[in-house]
Design a protein around this motif. Structure first.
Motif, mmCIF file in Angstrom:
data_model
loop_
_atom_site.group_PDB
_atom_site.id
_atom_site.type_symbol
_atom_site.label_atom_id
_atom_site.label_comp_id
_atom_site.label_asym_id
_atom_site.label_seq_id
_atom_site.Cartn_x
_atom_site.Cartn_y
_atom_site.Cartn_z
ATOM 1 N N ILE A 204 1.351 -0.900 -0.147
ATOM 2 C CA ILE A 204 0.205 0.223 0.216
ATOM 3 C C ILE A 204 0.622 1.321 0.102
ATOM 4 O O ILE A 204 1.831 1.660 0.385
ATOM 5 N N TRP A 205 0.747 2.147 -0.890
ATOM 6 C CA TRP A 205 1.894 3.341 -1.041
ATOM 7 C C TRP A 205 0.784 4.021 -1.083
ATOM 8 O O TRP A 205 1.454 5.567 -0.924
ATOM 9 N N THR A 206 -0.550 4.535 -1.002
ATOM 10 C CA THR A 206 -0.463 5.278 -0.362
ATOM 11 C C THR A 206 -1.119 5.535 0.813
ATOM 12 O O THR A 206 -0.696 5.221 1.938
ATOM 13 N N LEU A 260 -5.203 1.769 9.670
ATOM 14 C CA LEU A 260 -4.506 0.557 9.341
ATOM 15 C C LEU A 260 -3.084 0.883 10.571
ATOM 16 O O LEU A 260 -2.035 2.220 9.987
ATOM 17 N N PHE A 261 -2.828 -0.480 11.168
ATOM 18 C CA PHE A 261 -1.161 -0.179 11.769
ATOM 19 C C PHE A 261 -0.077 -0.357 10.426
ATOM 20 O O PHE A 261 -0.718 -1.096 9.410
ATOM 21 N N ALA A 268 7.521 -1.253 0.379
ATOM 22 C CA ALA A 268 6.028 -0.254 1.114
ATOM 23 C C ALA A 268 5.728 -0.189 2.411
ATOM 24 O O ALA A 268 6.030 -0.931 2.951
ATOM 25 N N PRO A 269 5.128 1.344 3.188
ATOM 26 C CA PRO A 269 5.504 0.872 4.068
ATOM 27 C C PRO A 269 3.869 0.869 4.815
ATOM 28 O O PRO A 269 4.083 0.822 5.411
ATOM 29 N N ALA A 274 -1.253 -6.705 7.996
ATOM 30 C CA ALA A 274 -1.611 -5.192 8.858
ATOM 31 C C ALA A 274 -2.920 -6.502 9.599
ATOM 32 O O ALA A 274 -3.659 -6.223 10.280
ATOM 33 N N GLY A 275 -3.987 -7.078 8.265
ATOM 34 C CA GLY A 275 -5.097 -7.987 9.086
ATOM 35 C C GLY A 275 -4.236 -9.236 8.350
ATOM 36 O O GLY A 275 -3.203 -9.809 9.172
ATOM 37 N N VAL A 276 -5.507 -10.215 9.526
ATOM 38 C CA VAL A 276 -5.299 -11.539 9.347
ATOM 39 C C VAL A 276 -6.387 -12.163 8.110
ATOM 40 O O VAL A 276 -7.571 -12.395 7.800
ATOM 41 N N GLN A 277 -5.543 -13.014 7.500
ATOM 42 C CA GLN A 277 -6.516 -14.232 6.085
ATOM 43 C C GLN A 277 -7.448 -15.046 7.062
ATOM 44 O O GLN A 277 -7.341 -14.939 7.993
ATOM 45 N N VAL A 278 -8.776 -14.793 6.630
ATOM 46 C CA VAL A 278 -9.883 -15.577 6.513
ATOM 47 C C VAL A 278 -10.941 -15.811 5.765
ATOM 48 O O VAL A 278 -11.030 -15.171 4.582
ATOM 49 N N SER A 279 -11.476 -16.777 6.359
ATOM 50 C CA SER A 279 -11.807 -17.777 5.387
ATOM 51 C C SER A 279 -13.067 -16.970 4.538
ATOM 52 O O SER A 279 -13.868 -17.329 5.708
ATOM 53 N N TYR A 280 -13.947 -17.466 3.458
ATOM 54 C CA TYR A 280 -15.063 -17.159 2.931
ATOM 55 C C TYR A 280 -15.900 -18.080 4.329
ATOM 56 O O TYR A 280 -17.551 -17.125 4.786
ATOM 57 N N ARG A 281 -15.591 -19.411 4.562
ATOM 58 C CA ARG A 281 -16.785 -19.968 5.554
ATOM 59 C C ARG A 281 -16.696 -19.752 7.238
ATOM 60 O O ARG A 281 -17.869 -19.640 7.664
ATOM 61 N N ALA A 282 -15.716 -18.952 7.300
ATOM 62 C CA ALA A 282 -15.533 -18.171 8.492
ATOM 63 C C ALA A 282 -16.435 -16.675 8.138
ATOM 64 O O ALA A 282 -17.152 -16.148 9.163
ATOM 65 N N ILE A 283 -16.581 -16.786 6.946
ATOM 66 C CA ILE A 283 -17.185 -14.773 7.333
ATOM 67 C C ILE A 283 -18.521 -15.160 6.882
ATOM 68 O O ILE A 283 -18.891 -14.416 7.705
ATOM 69 N N MET A 284 -18.948 -15.594 6.486
ATOM 70 C CA MET A 284 -20.067 -16.348 6.436
ATOM 71 C C MET A 284 -21.414 -16.271 7.417
ATOM 72 O O MET A 284 -22.141 -16.019 7.943
#
Length: 369
Positions: A204-206, A260-261, A268-269, A274-284
């Motif tokens: 993320i450059w912006t 974000l942190f 890139a700065p 800064a996040g954690v990957q989460v499955s579509y299964r868990a998201i639903m």
């Protein structure tokens, strides 16, 4: 003396180890009830549906009606090989190696020979090269990677007729994550590129704020850039994510901007680290009970939602669902791409719950333009 079935089972387990140790077996025993299922798949489909399998037995519940290739990123399963072949789908190895070791041509030859032998003894149909290391243009590694792809393709095509060699690339050829590869030469050297149109916030450059894993406009711009390198669209398979990112917000503004942190990545700065990957299964399982419910960003054409954890921290989750995936997959047809795939086939809910079955079916259906 061991019973024949027991001996066969032990041989299948030991074959990869023996190949790795340089022991070449002169024969292998087909584990399928029908020996014809150990023959390599040779036909070329009109439309590619490429699936990464990372483990568990959920593969039995995939929608096999359109699958053409399964890339094995898990322990070898002869039952899966037989089943994939029964559906006319290729079953291919994962190929990952330190590219610094491949500068030496003898090392390349040895590595390729090992992989070809392993594929033969496991009755597999090729290899998916998943090499995501930083490489600078004009370096020894730059030329070694191109040579590795060409030599791997030549060896597999020669030794396993009809076999497939593919290469995974970032969502854009613009040195994403310092992966400055010779994309045109690599595309020419293998059967096709699997474009990983996800993790697009890896650099993320912006402004350091949460965003879509695969924003619509950015995703399609990546394909335009590959094609502008004179890469045939039929050499490109669109990869879509079946997962999202859960970000903890330093601050959440009234217009849903999640600060974000800073987590630097390859220059890139800020990044999706800064996040954690989460499955579509868990998201639903979480989205409907979240504080915001499903929201939609029309600029990025992606769903997201906000929630608070037990400690009171505010989170924002960005993900893809059938709506956002279908919008991108429509480009596969209009842009004349070879097909579509996902990371990965095991991130959906394959339980017997009726709502889960409906969600899972919709995600598989979204792969077809």
């Amino acid at each position: 003396m061991l019973p024949h079935g027991t001996f066969t089972a032990w041989l299948l387990l030991l074959s990869p180890l023996l190949v790795l140790l340089g022991v070449t077996l002169s024969w292998a025993v087909c584990p399928c009830a029908d020996p014809a299922l150990c023959d390599p798949i040779k036909h070329i489909p009109d439309f590619e549906v490429f699936v990464f399998h990372v483990g568990r037995k959920s593969w039995k519940l995939y929608d096999w009606s359109n699958i053409t290739t399964v890339a094995l990123f898990a322990q070898y399963d002869p039952e899966l090989m037989c089943f994939a072949h029964s559906k006319g789908a290729r079953f291919v190895l994962k190929g990952d190696v330190r590219i610094t070791d491949m500068v030496d041509p003898d090392n390349r030859t040895a590595w390729i020979t090992e992989k070809v032998n392993l594929a033969k003894h496991q009755f597999m149909d090729g290899i998916n090269l998943d090499i995501e290391q930083p490489i600078f243009k004009g370096s020894p590694q730059y030329y070694a990677l191109t040579a590795l792809v060409m030599e791997t393709t030549d060896a597999f095509h020669r030794e396993i007729p009809g076999s497939q060699v593919t290469f995974d690339v970032a969502w854009s050829p613009d040195c994403v994550d310092l992966r400055c590869y010779n994309y045109s030469a690599i595309a020419s050297s293998c059967d096709f590129l699997f474009v990983m149109s996800y993790d697009e916030q890896s650099q993320i450059w912006t402004e350091c704020v949460a965003g879509a894993n695969a924003p619509y406009n950015q995703t399609l711009e990546g394909y335009d850039k590959f094609i502008n390198l004179d890469i045939d669209p039929k050499k490109l398979v669109m990869g879509v994510p079946w997962y999202g990112y859960d970000y903890t917000c330093l601050e959440l503004s009234q217009d849903n901007k999640c600060a974000l942190f800073k987590r630097p990545f390859r220059g890139a700065p800020c990044s999706d680290a800064a996040g954690v990957q989460v499955s579509y299964r868990a998201i639903m399982k979480q989205v409907n009970g979240s504080s915001s419910g499903r929201l939609w960003d029309d600029q990025q054409k992606s769903p997201f939602y906000n929630y608070k954890d037990k400690s009171g921290s505010v989170h924002q989750v960005w993900y893809d669902d059938p709506e956002s995936i279908s919008l991108k997959v429509a480009y596969v047809k209009t842009g004349g791409l070879r097909g579509v795939g996902m990371w990965n086939g095991d991130l959906l809910d394959y339980s017997s719950d009726p709502s889960a079955q409906e969600q899972t079916a919709a995600m598989w259906k979204a792969l077809l333009p």
